[in-house]
Structures are given as structure tokens and as C-alpha cells.
Design a protein around this motif. Sequence first.
Motif, mmCIF file in Angstrom:
data_model
loop_
_atom_site.group_PDB
_atom_site.id
_atom_site.type_symbol
_atom_site.label_atom_id
_atom_site.label_comp_id
_atom_site.label_asym_id
_atom_site.label_seq_id
_atom_site.Cartn_x
_atom_site.Cartn_y
_atom_site.Cartn_z
ATOM 1 N N PHE A 20 0.831 -1.198 0.000
ATOM 2 C CA PHE A 20 0.000 0.000 0.000
ATOM 3 C C PHE A 20 0.872 1.256 0.000
ATOM 4 C CE2 PHE A 20 -4.658 -0.653 1.286
ATOM 5 C CZ PHE A 20 -4.779 -1.760 0.469
ATOM 6 N N VAL A 21 0.388 2.272 -0.672
ATOM 7 C CA VAL A 21 1.165 3.503 -0.872
ATOM 8 C C VAL A 21 1.470 4.213 0.445
ATOM 9 C CG1 VAL A 21 -0.760 5.132 -1.169
ATOM 10 C CG2 VAL A 21 1.378 5.484 -2.443
ATOM 11 N N GLU A 22 0.637 4.022 1.449
ATOM 12 C CA GLU A 22 0.864 4.689 2.732
ATOM 13 C C GLU A 22 2.223 4.343 3.325
ATOM 14 O OE1 GLU A 22 -3.661 4.553 2.401
ATOM 15 O OE2 GLU A 22 -1.966 3.299 1.802
ATOM 16 N N TYR A 23 2.702 3.114 3.079
ATOM 17 C CA TYR A 23 4.006 2.716 3.629
ATOM 18 C C TYR A 23 5.150 3.440 2.919
ATOM 19 C CZ TYR A 23 1.383 -0.808 6.146
ATOM 20 O OH TYR A 23 0.479 -1.433 6.978
ATOM 21 N N GLY A 24 5.016 3.651 1.631
ATOM 22 C CA GLY A 24 6.033 4.405 0.900
ATOM 23 C C GLY A 24 6.068 5.860 1.322
ATOM 24 N N ILE A 25 4.896 6.430 1.539
ATOM 25 C CA ILE A 25 4.815 7.828 1.980
ATOM 26 C C ILE A 25 5.442 7.976 3.359
ATOM 27 C CG2 ILE A 25 3.214 9.662 2.671
ATOM 28 C CD1 ILE A 25 1.314 8.599 0.446
ATOM 29 N N GLU A 26 5.128 7.038 4.256
ATOM 30 C CA GLU A 26 5.687 7.092 5.614
ATOM 31 C C GLU A 26 7.203 6.941 5.580
ATOM 32 O OE1 GLU A 26 5.658 7.576 9.723
ATOM 33 O OE2 GLU A 26 4.065 7.919 8.235
ATOM 34 N N LEU A 27 7.716 6.071 4.702
ATOM 35 C CA LEU A 27 9.161 5.902 4.580
ATOM 36 C C LEU A 27 9.820 7.203 4.132
ATOM 37 C CD1 LEU A 27 11.537 3.900 4.725
ATOM 38 C CD2 LEU A 27 11.091 3.329 2.322
ATOM 39 N N LYS A 28 9.173 7.908 3.213
ATOM 40 C CA LYS A 28 9.712 9.187 2.737
ATOM 41 C C LYS A 28 9.668 10.266 3.811
ATOM 42 C CE LYS A 28 8.306 10.376 -1.449
ATOM 43 N NZ LYS A 28 7.413 10.489 -2.627
ATOM 44 N N ASN A 29 8.786 10.100 4.780
ATOM 45 C CA ASN A 29 8.744 11.045 5.903
ATOM 46 C C ASN A 29 9.928 10.853 6.845
ATOM 47 O OD1 ASN A 29 6.355 12.232 5.041
ATOM 48 N ND2 ASN A 29 5.042 10.874 6.246
ATOM 49 N N HIS A 30 10.545 9.663 6.776
ATOM 50 C CA HIS A 30 11.670 9.351 7.661
ATOM 51 C C HIS A 30 13.030 9.583 7.006
ATOM 52 C CE1 HIS A 30 9.729 7.545 11.230
ATOM 53 N NE2 HIS A 30 8.751 7.251 10.394
ATOM 54 N N ALA A 31 13.074 9.656 5.692
ATOM 55 C CA ALA A 31 14.360 9.808 5.009
ATOM 56 C C ALA A 31 14.169 10.562 3.700
ATOM 57 C CB ALA A 31 14.975 8.438 4.735
ATOM 58 N N LYS A 32 15.136 11.375 3.379
ATOM 59 C CA LYS A 32 15.122 12.084 2.101
ATOM 60 C C LYS A 32 15.791 11.219 1.035
ATOM 61 C CE LYS A 32 15.353 16.691 4.205
ATOM 62 N NZ LYS A 32 16.159 17.945 4.320
ATOM 63 N N GLU A 33 15.520 11.548 -0.215
ATOM 64 C CA GLU A 33 16.149 10.866 -1.350
ATOM 65 C C GLU A 33 16.030 9.352 -1.205
ATOM 66 O OE1 GLU A 33 19.902 12.915 -0.854
ATOM 67 O OE2 GLU A 33 19.521 14.078 -2.671
ATOM 68 N N ILE A 34 14.790 8.895 -1.200
ATOM 69 C CA ILE A 34 14.512 7.482 -0.996
ATOM 70 C C ILE A 34 13.341 7.060 -1.867
ATOM 71 C CG2 ILE A 34 12.892 7.798 0.942
ATOM 72 C CD1 ILE A 34 14.397 5.361 2.262
ATOM 73 N N ALA A 35 13.364 5.808 -2.326
ATOM 74 C CA ALA A 35 12.273 5.259 -3.122
ATOM 75 C C ALA A 35 12.083 3.798 -2.739
ATOM 76 C CB ALA A 35 12.579 5.382 -4.613
ATOM 77 N N LEU A 36 10.828 3.350 -2.761
ATOM 78 C CA LEU A 36 10.499 1.977 -2.395
ATOM 79 C C LEU A 36 10.053 1.205 -3.630
ATOM 80 C CD1 LEU A 36 10.034 -0.286 -0.390
ATOM 81 C CD2 LEU A 36 7.945 0.846 0.371
ATOM 82 N N ILE A 37 10.841 0.192 -3.988
ATOM 83 C CA ILE A 37 10.546 -0.711 -5.105
ATOM 84 C C ILE A 37 9.833 -1.926 -4.536
ATOM 85 C CG2 ILE A 37 11.579 -2.214 -6.864
ATOM 86 C CD1 ILE A 37 13.966 -0.167 -6.894
ATOM 87 N N THR A 38 8.730 -2.340 -5.162
ATOM 88 C CA THR A 38 7.974 -3.476 -4.647
ATOM 89 C C THR A 38 7.950 -4.622 -5.665
ATOM 90 O OG1 THR A 38 5.856 -2.611 -5.458
ATOM 91 C CG2 THR A 38 6.563 -1.932 -3.256
ATOM 92 N N TYR A 39 7.261 -5.712 -5.318
ATOM 93 C CA TYR A 39 7.278 -6.939 -6.128
ATOM 94 C C TYR A 39 8.716 -7.415 -6.314
ATOM 95 C CZ TYR A 39 2.697 -5.013 -7.310
ATOM 96 O OH TYR A 39 1.429 -4.472 -7.242
ATOM 97 N N ALA A 40 9.525 -7.243 -5.274
ATOM 98 C CA ALA A 40 10.968 -7.459 -5.397
ATOM 99 C C ALA A 40 11.455 -8.612 -4.519
ATOM 100 C CB ALA A 40 11.720 -6.180 -5.021
ATOM 101 N N ASN A 41 12.326 -9.436 -5.094
ATOM 102 C CA ASN A 41 13.025 -10.500 -4.352
ATOM 103 C C ASN A 41 12.063 -11.471 -3.667
ATOM 104 O OD1 ASN A 41 15.419 -9.088 -5.038
ATOM 105 N ND2 ASN A 41 15.225 -7.810 -3.213
ATOM 106 N N GLY A 42 10.948 -11.745 -4.343
ATOM 107 C CA GLY A 42 9.958 -12.651 -3.792
ATOM 108 C C GLY A 42 8.579 -12.045 -3.810
ATOM 109 N N GLU A 43 7.602 -12.796 -3.319
ATOM 110 C CA GLU A 43 6.232 -12.291 -3.218
ATOM 111 C C GLU A 43 5.638 -12.760 -1.891
ATOM 112 O OE1 GLU A 43 3.900 -14.887 -3.249
ATOM 113 O OE2 GLU A 43 5.600 -16.236 -3.583
#
Length: 438
Positions: free
Chosen positions: A373-396
Motif C-alpha cells: 500500500f502507498v501509505e508505507y512508501g509515503i511514511e518511509l519518505k517522511n523518515h528519510a530524504k532521497e529514498i524510493a520503495l521498489i515493490t514486487y521485489a526478491n519474492g512475493e
Amino acid sequence: MTELKAGAATVNITPQESHFLFGYPFVDRMSTGTHDDLLSSALYLTDGKNQVLFISNDVIYVSKASTARIREEISKETGIQASNILVAATHTHSAPVTVDVVISANDPIVPKVDRNYLKFMEESTVKAACQAVENATLAEIAVVVGDATGVGTNRHNPEWAKDTDVPAVFVKNKYNDEFISCMLICNMHPTILHENSTLYSSDFPHFVRKTLQEVVLGNDRPVIYFTGTAGNQSPRHVTKSNTFEEAKRIGQIVADSISSKLTETVTFSSHIPVSAAQKFVDLPKRAFPSIEWAVEHRDKTKKRFEELKKNSEIPQEVRTAEVNWFGSEELLYLSKLAQDNKLRKAYQSSLPAEIQIIKVGEWKFVAWPGEVFVEYGIELKNHAKEIALITYANGELQGYLVTQEAQDGGYYEAGNSFFDYKAGKLMLAETIKELKSM
């Protein structure tokens, strides 16, 4: 400081024969041809000390088992640490089955994974990675962030949480100033094409690549496309039709949003360190409802869908109700399996969940499995600058990482989620902890 080297490559992973196109439940979709080649795209970076590989495949999922085999072969061929290799799926719904998802057993139309195709995909992925390493040359990079407003919205309500940022890494050959490749992350389901499309395609990401190649990069330059936190993000509320022409329009919005940022003020640099970290997390399993409750929930969502199908003039409203009904059918099926203790094998195939972080200069590219869910990516960006979350990665994860709101509200995605909403919170907390130690 040692200068950066980079190489990129693509390998065609389109089957020669007809396959079931996986992504839409209860719909018989056998491929009848190819609109655009499915690709395995790889970007290799090294600062002379550390080596990293970003790989993206135009399939719906890549399992932990496939990831392990791919990493092992690449590491054997190139010497790159397995933990420094990221393998993700773009999540196109117009490609073959690559993972036997548990809920598919409740859908008589969905076939099992074709092991011959899976082997071909894995071998082709290794080939793309090795070619990227072989193509490495002195390079310089710049990172820009586009704004893809208009590509889609929150699946449930266009006014709810969304993230239209599109981080993009442009890579140039230091010797001749020509582009080597571009890597980008877009937080949107690649689902312009629907049940009536029977051609192999990466959906709108194809047109992102094509537009970037025609306008900026050069026609043979690889574009490594990743899907970000798109679990509850859909083009449903902005699309005019489910056609390739519409996929082209949406793809061009994404491409234009980042190419427009390549102004004279953008600085490319070759003095870029790279590094990687990896962590494994055991996620809290979901407590499935009773079969009685699940039956009642299924009947309620089905009735709602049938009423809207008959009376509503808003296609998006009808589609949302339809997928909520699909989710309730899946929840009922999973509740039955859980009661009979038949989910153990599926959990074993998905756990522990991997958190991977690849740093390129100041930018942090975090990789999680599952539909997030997008809320987790938004929250991660609130904790760190210059960051991106790639999903469907290294398994499911056999489904989604949802929020408490989605779980309590009985949204479609929560219907087939194997994990409690606290799993997303745990992944977030462990990622933040790992970032602080890098």
C-alpha cells in the motif's frame, strides 16, 4: 575516489507459444500474439569497491525461489554478491503465470506455472545481468524526480492517499556523453489493459520506455522500469478506455514528467559510491475470520456488486464493487484453508520477507516483496530524504501488505492478504532501523 562504472542490457523474455495471461480473476485469457516484447532489463553499477545490480522483469511476480536461483547464477558468473542483486517484477497483467498463488486454486481457469517458461525467464534474466556487467564503462549519473499526476489515483477513492513522484536515475557514458540507460520507479498498477486484451505486453511501462528512448535516450538504450507502492493505486479513475492507445497516453505522462526535469541545471557526477544491505523479517500472520463470517461478507459484497451493475452509471464504481466481491471470495477460500491448517507451505515459500537497500550516492533504493500500500512508501519518505520503495521485489507475499483501515474495512486487497496489517508496520520499522546503520 574511484569513478563509477555502469552497464545496462535487456533480454527478450516473451514466450514463443501461447500462455494464459495472469492477473484478472475468473477470466479465460490465452495470449493470441505480442504487442510489445516482455523484457528482462538490468542496470549494473560499481564504484570499484562495491557492485550492485538492478533487474526488472515484465512478469506479474518473481518468487523467492526464482530470485535465489537467479542470484546464484549471476553471482557465479560475475562475482557479484547475491545480496547486492535486486530482482523485481513490473507486475504486468499481460504475461504468463510465474508463481502458483494459493488463491488461484479457487479459480478453475488459472493454470499452474509452466516450468519450461519459468526456466526460460530465469536463464534470460541471468543473461541480461551478465550482459549489463560486460557492457560496463566509465559513467556518470543524475537523479531527477518527476510528477506523474494524471496517471492514476487511489483505487478506492481518488481523494485518498497517493504518491505521484517518479524518481529516475539517468546514466551517461563519461567518454562520449551518450546515455547508457534510465532507471525509474512509478507508484501505479500497470493495468490499463484489461480482460479483453490477449496480447503479451508490459502495459503502459512499454510506452514509458518507448517515449524516453525516442525523446531522450536513443532507441536501443535500456529503461529499467520498477513498480513502487502500487498496492492500492490504480489508473481506473483516470483512464478513458482499456486500450493500447490509452496505455500510450498514460505512459507518455510518466516519461514526460521525468524527461522535462533534464534541464541544464541538472548535474551529472561520476564520483558516486554504491553499497547494499539486506535484512530478513518474519512477518505476523493474519488471523482469518470464521467461515460463517466470510460467507456473510461474500454474500454482502456480491449483492452490492449486482445492485451497482444494474443501477450505476459510473463504471469505476461498478469495477470497485466487483473487485471487492472477488476479494471476499478469496477471503472465504483462505478462511477454509486456514481452518484446515493448509496454508503452511505458502507461508514457507514467502517467509522470511527480505528488505534490501541499495545506496547510489545519497539516494536509497529500498526493495520489498509483495503488493504494498502507498501509505508505507509515503511514511518511509517522511523518515528519510532521497529514498524510493521498489515493490514486487526478491519474492512475493501471496498478496498485499495492507493498512489497518483496509483490513478493518474489508477492502479487496485485504481479502487475499496472508499477513496482518502490522506486517507493513514491521517492514517499515525494520527498514528505518537498517537505514540508520548504513
